[in-house]
Design an enzyme around this catalytic site. Structure first.
Site, PDB file in Angstrom:
ATOM      1  N   ASP A   7     -25.146  -8.562  -8.315  1.00 23.54           N
ATOM      2  CA  ASP A   7     -26.527  -8.786  -8.788  1.00 23.54           C
ATOM      3  C   ASP A   7     -26.647 -10.249  -9.212  1.00 23.54           C
ATOM      4  O   ASP A   7     -25.645 -10.963  -9.319  1.00 23.54           O
ATOM      5  CB  ASP A   7     -26.847  -7.862  -9.981  1.00 23.54           C
ATOM      6  CG  ASP A   7     -28.294  -8.021 -10.474  1.00 23.54           C
ATOM      7  OD1 ASP A   7     -29.191  -8.254  -9.636  1.00 23.54           O
ATOM      8  OD2 ASP A   7     -28.528  -7.938 -11.690  1.00 23.54           O
ATOM      9  N   SER A   8     -27.865 -10.673  -9.474  1.00 25.34           N
ATOM     10  CA  SER A   8     -28.058 -12.026 -10.004  1.00 25.34           C
ATOM     11  C   SER A   8     -27.607 -12.112 -11.461  1.00 25.34           C
ATOM     12  O   SER A   8     -27.375 -13.195 -11.980  1.00 25.34           O
ATOM     13  CB  SER A   8     -29.539 -12.394  -9.915  1.00 25.34           C
ATOM     14  OG  SER A   8     -30.312 -11.416 -10.584  1.00 25.34           O
ATOM     15  N   GLY A  40     -35.811 -13.584  -8.566  1.00 27.14           N
ATOM     16  CA  GLY A  40     -37.195 -13.147  -8.362  1.00 27.14           C
ATOM     17  C   GLY A  40     -38.216 -14.265  -8.399  1.00 27.14           C
ATOM     18  O   GLY A  40     -39.354 -14.102  -7.968  1.00 27.14           O
ATOM     19  N   CYS A  70     -29.230  -4.931  -6.729  1.00 27.37           N
ATOM     20  CA  CYS A  70     -30.357  -5.819  -7.019  1.00 27.37           C
ATOM     21  C   CYS A  70     -31.435  -5.542  -5.975  1.00 27.37           C
ATOM     22  O   CYS A  70     -31.186  -5.672  -4.771  1.00 27.37           O
ATOM     23  CB  CYS A  70     -29.869  -7.262  -6.914  1.00 27.37           C
ATOM     24  SG  CYS A  70     -31.164  -8.507  -7.027  1.00 27.37           S
ATOM     25  N   ASN A  71     -32.598  -5.137  -6.433  1.00 24.89           N
ATOM     26  CA  ASN A  71     -33.692  -4.835  -5.488  1.00 24.89           C
ATOM     27  C   ASN A  71     -34.116  -6.080  -4.724  1.00 24.89           C
ATOM     28  O   ASN A  71     -34.426  -6.017  -3.534  1.00 24.89           O
ATOM     29  CB  ASN A  71     -34.904  -4.296  -6.245  1.00 24.89           C
ATOM     30  CG  ASN A  71     -34.659  -2.952  -6.881  1.00 24.89           C
ATOM     31  OD1 ASN A  71     -35.063  -1.922  -6.351  1.00 24.89           O
ATOM     32  ND2 ASN A  71     -33.981  -2.923  -8.014  1.00 24.89           N
ATOM     33  N   THR A  72     -34.130  -7.215  -5.419  1.00 25.97           N
ATOM     34  CA  THR A  72     -34.583  -8.446  -4.781  1.00 25.97           C
ATOM     35  C   THR A  72     -33.616  -8.846  -3.659  1.00 25.97           C
ATOM     36  O   THR A  72     -34.042  -9.120  -2.526  1.00 25.97           O
ATOM     37  CB  THR A  72     -34.669  -9.584  -5.829  1.00 25.97           C
ATOM     38  OG1 THR A  72     -35.375  -9.099  -6.973  1.00 25.97           O
ATOM     39  CG2 THR A  72     -35.375 -10.794  -5.270  1.00 25.97           C
ATOM     40  N   CYS A 182     -36.462  -3.041 -10.330  1.00 21.66           N
ATOM     41  CA  CYS A 182     -35.577  -4.184 -10.599  1.00 21.66           C
ATOM     42  C   CYS A 182     -34.486  -3.641 -11.501  1.00 21.66           C
ATOM     43  O   CYS A 182     -34.764  -2.932 -12.474  1.00 21.66           O
ATOM     44  CB  CYS A 182     -36.341  -5.298 -11.316  1.00 21.66           C
ATOM     45  SG  CYS A 182     -35.262  -6.602 -11.965  1.00 21.66           S
ATOM     46  N   THR A 183     -33.232  -3.967 -11.179  1.00 22.36           N
ATOM     47  CA  THR A 183     -32.122  -3.337 -11.914  1.00 22.36           C
ATOM     48  C   THR A 183     -31.993  -3.846 -13.355  1.00 22.36           C
ATOM     49  O   THR A 183     -31.245  -3.272 -14.138  1.00 22.36           O
ATOM     50  CB  THR A 183     -30.804  -3.529 -11.151  1.00 22.36           C
ATOM     51  OG1 THR A 183     -30.607  -4.932 -10.891  1.00 22.36           O
ATOM     52  CG2 THR A 183     -30.820  -2.772  -9.844  1.00 22.36           C
ATOM     53  N   HIS A 184     -32.712  -4.901 -13.682  1.00 23.14           N
ATOM     54  CA  HIS A 184     -32.706  -5.355 -15.083  1.00 23.14           C
ATOM     55  C   HIS A 184     -33.602  -4.484 -15.978  1.00 23.14           C
ATOM     56  O   HIS A 184     -33.518  -4.575 -17.196  1.00 23.14           O
ATOM     57  CB  HIS A 184     -33.210  -6.799 -15.182  1.00 23.14           C
ATOM     58  CG  HIS A 184     -32.174  -7.829 -14.855  1.00 23.14           C
ATOM     59  ND1 HIS A 184     -31.789  -8.109 -13.564  1.00 23.14           N
ATOM     60  CD2 HIS A 184     -31.452  -8.653 -15.647  1.00 23.14           C
ATOM     61  CE1 HIS A 184     -30.878  -9.067 -13.579  1.00 23.14           C
ATOM     62  NE2 HIS A 184     -30.652  -9.420 -14.825  1.00 23.14           N
TER      63      HIS A 184
HETATM   64  N1  DGL Z   1     -31.895  -7.572 -10.845  1.00 32.34           N
HETATM   65  C1  DGL Z   1     -32.684  -8.092  -9.828  1.00 32.34           C
HETATM   66  C2  DGL Z   1     -33.474  -6.998  -9.085  1.00 32.34           C
HETATM   67  O1  DGL Z   1     -33.131  -5.864  -9.127  1.00 32.34           O
HETATM   68  C3  DGL Z   1     -33.526  -9.312  -9.994  1.00 32.34           C
HETATM   69  C4  DGL Z   1     -33.477 -10.212 -11.174  1.00 32.34           C
HETATM   70  C5  DGL Z   1     -33.764 -11.663 -10.822  1.00 32.34           C
HETATM   71  O2  DGL Z   1     -34.942 -12.063 -10.794  1.00 32.34           O
HETATM   72  O3  DGL Z   1     -32.786 -12.363 -10.544  1.00 32.34           O
HETATM   73  O4  DGL Z   1     -34.440  -7.279  -8.421  1.00 32.34           O
END
Ligand code: DGL
Length: 266
Positions: A7-8, A40, A70-72, A182-184
């Protein structure tokens, strides 16, 4: 061999947390690209380069499967990564389909929370187009939550005002399901819940991803007899300082306590 999680930042731990439940006898590498977060808010091209650098690094450490937690990053690169590597690569996408299925009958709408880049991408638009036949899906980017999470700021008194301000123009009573795309975001499930009617479902794809991972490893006969050990990397450097390692441990404990993201759909 280990399973790689990418992930990021610390968002990916919300998915790793589920994998540890379903696959406690695996060992893991968790890679957070903290030098380049937030994905993102960056361009597709830039993020794509970061992802390939990170995954190449993980491949050099030796992994038998990769979860793009990470969805992105999934929306930008999962197809290309699968072309390049021949081990299983799982991604995570906003769980729009179960949300629409559950809301259609209830005459409620679906609200998808994700990053700006995920919401801009064709993959998301195609997903919604293929499922949302009654125009019930709406979406909003919440980049502030990514920042809060990276600052380990989870207090409701900080988070709720941000959510209220960002969602000020939405009538939150009309939604039956909120999709955490978003996983955050699962870290903030309690703050999010506060703003919606009590019966709202809050869902993410993390349990589905963990179950899929298990199914794939079983089918390939690649299950391990490990201990759930996790080696952490930040943008190419192994995390060895005790403080960061203990903050990661605390995050997993916190997620355990929150019991997040149950796909509690019938
Ligand atoms: N955790 C990331 C996701 O699921 C994105 C967070 C970011 O913007 O880096 O999309």
């Amino acid at each position: 061999m280990r399973i790689g999680f990418f992930d990021s930042g610390i968002g990916g731990m919300t998915v790793l947390h589920q994998a540890l439940k379903y696959l406690p006898n695996e060992d893991y590498i968790f890679y957070a690209d903290t030098l380049n977060i937030p994905y993102g808010e960056k361009s597709k091209e830039e993020v794509r380069d970061y992802i390939f650098q990170a995954v190449d690094f993980m491949v050099n450490q030796g992994i038998k499967a990769l979860v793009i937690a990470c969805n992105t990053a999934t929306s930008i690169a999962v197809d290309d990564l699968r072309q390049k590597y021949n081990f299983p690569i799982l991604g995570i996408e906003p769980a729009v389909k179960p949300a629409v299925q559950s809301c259609e009958g209830k005459r409620k709408k679906v609200l998808v929370f994700a990053t700006n880049l995920t919401l801009r991408e064709e993959k998301f638009h195609n997903l919604v187009k293929s499922i949302d036949h009654h125009d019930i899906v709406e979406s909003v980017a919440l980049p502030g939550l990514v920042q809060f999470a990276e600052n380990l700021e989870f207090r409701e008194e900080k988070v709720v005002p941000y959510l209220k301000e960002t969602l000020g123009s939405f009538d939150l009573q009309q939604y039956g399901t909120v999709v955490l795309g978003c996983t955050h975001f699962p870290y903030f499930e309690n703050s999010i819940k506060e703003l919606f009617p009590e019966e709202v479902d809050i869902i993410s794809g993390s349990i589905g991803t963990a179950k899929n991972l298990k199914r794939i490893l079983e089918a390939r006969n690649q299950m391990n007899d490990g201990t759930g050990e996790i080696i952490y990397y930040k943008s190419g450097y192994k995390v060895e300082d005790k403080e960061t390692l203990s903050s990661y441990k605390n995050l997993l404990v916190m997620l355990d306590e929150l019991q997040l993201c149950h796909l509690n759909l019938k």
